[in-house]
Write a protein that holds these residues in place. Structure first.
Motif, PDB file in Angstrom:
ATOM      1  N   LYS A  66       0.864  -1.180   0.000  1.00 18.22           N
ATOM      2  CA  LYS A  66       0.000   0.000   0.000  1.00 18.22           C
ATOM      3  C   LYS A  66       0.900   1.230   0.000  1.00 18.22           C
ATOM      4  N   THR A  67       0.590   2.175  -0.875  1.00 20.42           N
ATOM      5  CA  THR A  67       1.373   3.394  -1.000  1.00 20.42           C
ATOM      6  C   THR A  67       0.512   4.566  -0.561  1.00 20.42           C
ATOM      7  N   SER A  68       1.081   5.471   0.254  1.00 21.83           N
ATOM      8  CA  SER A  68       0.331   6.648   0.681  1.00 21.83           C
ATOM      9  C   SER A  68       1.276   7.824   0.869  1.00 21.83           C
ATOM     10  N   ASP A 107       1.394  11.938   2.782  1.00 23.29           N
ATOM     11  CA  ASP A 107       0.696  12.767   3.760  1.00 23.29           C
ATOM     12  C   ASP A 107      -0.021  13.942   3.108  1.00 23.29           C
ATOM     13  N   THR A 164      -0.892  15.638  -1.163  1.00 25.30           N
ATOM     14  CA  THR A 164      -0.624  15.624  -2.601  1.00 25.30           C
ATOM     15  C   THR A 164      -0.286  17.015  -3.111  1.00 25.30           C
ATOM     16  N   ILE A 172       6.245  10.030   2.014  1.00 23.39           N
ATOM     17  CA  ILE A 172       5.641   8.915   1.282  1.00 23.39           C
ATOM     18  C   ILE A 172       5.892   7.647   2.097  1.00 23.39           C
ATOM     19  N   SER A 173       4.845   6.816   2.206  1.00 24.94           N
ATOM     20  CA  SER A 173       4.923   5.584   2.995  1.00 24.94           C
ATOM     21  C   SER A 173       4.614   4.382   2.122  1.00 24.94           C
ATOM     22  N   LYS A 209       3.723   0.414   2.725  1.00 23.87           N
ATOM     23  CA  LYS A 209       3.377  -0.594   3.728  1.00 23.87           C
ATOM     24  C   LYS A 209       3.274  -1.937   3.032  1.00 23.87           C
ATOM     25  N   GLN A 225       9.178   4.818   5.307  1.00 25.49           N
ATOM     26  CA  GLN A 225       8.829   6.183   4.948  1.00 25.49           C
ATOM     27  C   GLN A 225      10.046   6.922   4.423  1.00 25.49           C
ATOM     28  N   SER A 273       4.808  -0.301  -6.383  1.00 30.14           N
ATOM     29  CA  SER A 273       3.937   0.615  -5.655  1.00 30.14           C
ATOM     30  C   SER A 273       3.073   1.391  -6.645  1.00 30.14           C
ATOM     31  N   ASP A 274       2.123   2.131  -6.126  1.00 31.81           N
ATOM     32  CA  ASP A 274       1.303   2.995  -6.969  1.00 31.81           C
ATOM     33  C   ASP A 274       2.093   4.242  -7.329  1.00 31.81           C
ATOM     34  N   ILE A 280       2.004   8.314  -7.840  1.00 35.14           N
ATOM     35  CA  ILE A 280       1.214   9.350  -7.188  1.00 35.14           C
ATOM     36  C   ILE A 280       1.542  10.708  -7.802  1.00 35.14           C
TER      37      ILE A 280
END
Length: 173
Positions: free
Chosen positions: A32-34, A36, A38, A48-49, A51, A93, A120-121, A123
């Motif tokens: 999972k890519t996220s 904090d 955009t 960027i994280s 998981k 991260q 990963s995705d 972004i």
């Protein structure tokens, strides 16, 4: 006879598609890519994280790079490990920044889990410029040029001579 062969081929194709779908759901690791945010300002840090959840403590290799696309890595944080009842989650991260305004894409990153490569995705990040109000900020004159004293030739020779004597003494001892 021709009609039976068509049906057999049709059922084989359905079985292959179902097998591929089921194998996708039964994968033993997922990522999972996220981020904090955009949208950041020039020079601001973006976290960027990644998981990765696996069934066991497999060897996981996160990217070791100086940049993700056009964004620079300014901080490489330690990997956090969360151990659950049936899964292990590794969270990595990175602190990223950019010093030019515009829209940037963080490309897919390769993460190795055991002998398997996960992507990963990607972004989209918007970097906006910082507005400066010159009416409220005091302006200063340019500082004048000033001369710097150069070391004299005698001091330079004396320093080299002392270094040579000290080096010779150390080697002699």
């Amino acid at each position: 006879m021709l009609r039976v062969n068509k049906h057999i081929t049709y059922f084989k194709n359905i079985i292959i598609v179902l097998a591929l779908i089921i194998s996708g759901f039964c994968a033993n690791a997922q990522i999972k890519t996220s981020v904090d945010s955009t949208s950041i300002k020039i020079g601001e840090e973006l976290i960027i994280s990644f998981k990765v959840e696996t069934d066991s403590l497999k060897n996981v290799a996160f990217p070791e790079t100086k940049s993700f696309g056009a964004l620079e890595v300014i901080e490489n944080y330690k990997t956090d490990t969360l151990i659950g009842e049936s899964k292990v989650a590794l969270i990595k991260q990175y602190g990223l920044t950019q010093f030019d305004s515009g829209t940037y894409i963080i490309p897919q990153q390769k993460i190795l889990v055991g002998n398997k490569t996960l992507l990963s995705d990607s972004i989209k990040i918007n970097v906006s410029s910082v507005k400066v109000d010159t009416t409220k900020q005091k302006l200063y004159d340019i500082k004048p040029i000033f001369q710097v004293k150069k070391p004299s030739f005698k001091k330079t020779i004396l320093n080299w001579l002392l270094i040579l004597i000290a080096t010779t003494a150390v080697i002699s001892i």
